[in-house]
Design an enzyme around this catalytic site. Structure first.
Site, PDB file in Angstrom:
ATOM      1  CD  GLN A 124      -2.796  -1.221   2.406  1.00  0.00           C
ATOM      2  OE1 GLN A 124      -2.194  -1.345   3.470  1.00  0.00           O
ATOM      3  NE2 GLN A 124      -4.110  -1.217   2.317  1.00  0.00           N
ATOM      4  NE  ARG A 131       0.470  -4.447  12.248  1.00  0.00           N
ATOM      5  CZ  ARG A 131      -0.726  -4.765  11.758  1.00  0.00           C
ATOM      6  NH1 ARG A 131      -1.719  -3.898  11.811  1.00  0.00           N
ATOM      7  NH2 ARG A 131      -0.925  -5.937  11.200  1.00  0.00           N
ATOM      8  CG  HIS A 148      -0.625  -6.284   5.438  1.00  0.00           C
ATOM      9  ND1 HIS A 148      -0.815  -5.529   6.578  1.00  0.00           N
ATOM     10  CD2 HIS A 148      -1.744  -6.126   4.706  1.00  0.00           C
ATOM     11  CE1 HIS A 148      -1.992  -4.938   6.525  1.00  0.00           C
ATOM     12  NE2 HIS A 148      -2.579  -5.282   5.386  1.00  0.00           N
ATOM     13  CG  ASN A 153      -3.064  -7.518   8.459  1.00  0.00           C
ATOM     14  OD1 ASN A 153      -3.136  -6.993   9.564  1.00  0.00           O
ATOM     15  ND2 ASN A 153      -3.897  -7.208   7.478  1.00  0.00           N
ATOM     16  CD  GLU A 154      -7.510  -7.351   8.333  1.00  0.00           C
ATOM     17  OE1 GLU A 154      -7.530  -7.321   7.089  1.00  0.00           O
ATOM     18  OE2 GLU A 154      -8.062  -6.477   9.028  1.00  0.00           O
ATOM     19  CG  ASN A 174      -6.338  -5.569  11.984  1.00  0.00           C
ATOM     20  OD1 ASN A 174      -5.639  -5.308  12.957  1.00  0.00           O
ATOM     21  ND2 ASN A 174      -5.836  -5.972  10.835  1.00  0.00           N
ATOM     22  CE1 TYR A 186      -9.588   0.195   9.459  1.00  0.00           C
ATOM     23  CE2 TYR A 186      -9.373  -2.190   9.381  1.00  0.00           C
ATOM     24  CZ  TYR A 186      -8.802  -0.925   9.296  1.00  0.00           C
ATOM     25  OH  TYR A 186      -7.457  -0.799   9.056  1.00  0.00           O
ATOM     26  CD  GLU A 188      -4.901  -3.043   9.855  1.00  0.00           C
ATOM     27  OE1 GLU A 188      -5.938  -2.824   9.185  1.00  0.00           O
ATOM     28  OE2 GLU A 188      -3.988  -3.783   9.458  1.00  0.00           O
TER      29      GLU A 188
END
Length: 481
Positions: free
Chosen positions: A62, A119, A164, A209-210, A350, A352, A428
């Site tokens: 990203q 991070r 990630h 990650n996730e 995480n 949201y 997150e």
């Protein structure tokens, strides 16, 4: 479909919480009204315990750019972004935020904000461009050494995510990536390379990650690489949405457990270090007061959050998933269960948003019976941001993220209760702007309100359950140059 702009606009929050007092998780119907979500937004630094640490978080694809520079190979996202229609606005991460060339400037921005941690994730295709089929890329190692050293020079603590969602495309082409057990060994090779070169300075590691979100978007809905799915979830060239997400997560969980054992056996310092992973953790609340909807909300959490965390804390999949998946759910051997159990030093969350959950097992409505939720992979749960046409909260730039600040307190309570007060990181939390807000960043009122509101509910959770010990929070502005 995702857009590359959306991947770079989150303000991410990361918090470490060590708890003393256990409250059991509760699931009740969320009242959708202004009063229900009213919160005092003038949250203060003093509302958080001493040692609460604010920082920033990003992921390699990203922000880095430099797609083929200094020995980096093509990763799965590089290839996916070339597919016509895969990214809604046809953008890609070839340049992104140019963090590869501007990392010093970015770190200085973080430092100027008073943040004391960062991070970031390591690009698999930059460090071991061909996996076990090639050599370690020393130029990639040097890049991450420079990031780590610059952080430490400014008194900022590095928190490293090893994987990630990006990996060398060659591993997908050779054996199918995370659908193959061979990927576990590739990951161990990558993780060990990172540990060897960085663990003398990095004390906090996130392996993956996730896993649940990546499996859902990559293997159930096909909107992430490797773009595999089947009806009714999507029209992909290949895939099985009911089975492949289970296989991918199974391999990721075992890869994590093997990496955690390796780290603990060979690299972990005796004090102040740890290894974990992060799980995507939307909160689910019952659509109605009906007991079946309450059970559905609980089941939704089990089929998302507990799907990943139960094996890593207790050694096996949640009983809720075993009940409804049957033979489709992969089985851990006795040796694998021992390896998995307690392979987390803390839990990474995480979070949201929050959605409504309604039952599909006993639903008489034909729309419900024919929906995507009426399948085992969804836990026979229909999820929606709407009740009686009214949204659960303000809309964001992501179709399934709605602003419900109380969800922060609820998800913390759920995880804390289910996992017996295991230390927890909120790795997150952030706000994705709707398209009509893109030109209003200088007066970013909604994002400011989002963070103040979510922080206020987090502070409330800390206050209510008497959190103690080290608390760390990472706020990421994702470097919009």
């Amino acid at each position: 479909m995702p857009t590359m702009e959306h991947t770079c606009i989150f303000i991410v929050v990361m918090v470490v919480l060590d708890t003393l007092l256990l409250l059991p998780p509760t699931i009740s119907t969320l009242k959708c009204s202004a009063a229900a979500e009213a919160v005092v937004v003038d949250v203060e630094r003093s509302d958080f315990p001493q040692g609460f640490l604010f920082g920033a978080a990003t992921s390699a694809y990203q922000v880095e750019g430099a797609v083929l520079e200094d020995g980096k190979s093509l990763c799965n996202w590089d290839v996916f972004c070339r597919i016509e229609g895969a990214i809604a606005d046809a953008t890609n991460g070839y340049v992104a935020d140019d963090h590869y060339h501007r990392y010093k400037e970015d770190i200085e921005i973080l430092h100027s904000l008073g943040l004391t941690a960062y991070r970031f994730s390591i690009s698999w295709s930059r460090v071991v461009p061909r996996g076990t089929f090639g050599e370690v890329n020393q130029l990639g190692i040097q890049f991450y050494n420079r990031i780590i050293d610059n952080l430490l020079l400014r008194g900022m603590e590095p928190f490293v995510t090893i994987h990630h969602h990006d990996y060398p495309q060659e591993l997908e082409d050779r054996f199918g990536g995370w659908l193959s057990p061979l990927m576990q060994e590739e990951f161990i090779h990558f993780a060990e390379t990172c540990f060897k070169h960085f663990s003398d300075r990095v004390k906090n590691w996130m392996t993956i990650n996730e896993p649940n979100m990546y499996a859902q978007l990559g293997y159930e809905r096909g909107v992430y690489p490797p773009a595999r799915c089947s009806p009714p979830f999507g029209q992909c060239a290949a895939g099985n949405s009911d089975v492949e997400p289970l296989i991918a997560v199974h391999n990721m969980l075992l890869a994590h457990a093997k990496a955690a054992k390796l780290y603990r056996d060979k690299f972990k310092s005796k004090i102040d270090s740890g290894i974990s992973l992060s799980v995507a953790a939307l909160m689910y609340v019952p659509l109605t007061e009906d007991e079946k909807d309450k059970e559905a909300a609980s089941r939704a959490l089990a089929f998302t959050v507990a799907w990943v965390l139960d094996p890593l804390v207790f050694g096996d999949y949640p009983p809720e998933m075993k009940r409804y998946h049957g033979s489709e759910l992969p089985i851990f051997s006795p040796e694998e269960k021992l390896l998995l159990k307690d392979s987390l030093d803390y839990i990474g969350i995480n979070h949201y948003g929050t959605l409504y959950a309604s039952d599909c097992l006993y639903c008489a409505d034909s729309i419900c019976r024919n929906s995507e939720g009426n399948r085992a992979i969804q836990g026979f749960v229909c999820s929606s941001p709407y009740r009686n046409g009214i949204p659960i909260g303000d809309k964001t730039g992501q179709s399934y993220f709605y602003v419900v600040p109380s969800g922060m307190e609820r998800i913390v309570d759920y995880v804390k209760g289910r996992y017996n007060n295991k230390p927890m990181y909120i790795t997150e939390n952030g706000y994705s702007s709707p398209l009509d807000e893109y030109d209003n960043y200088h007066h970013d009122v909604k994002r400011i309100h989002f963070h103040k509101s979510y922080l206020a509910y987090l502070a409330r959770a800390i206050s209510i359950v008497a959190f103690a010990g080290t608390a760390r929070m990472f706020v990421d502005t994702s470097f919009g140059h």
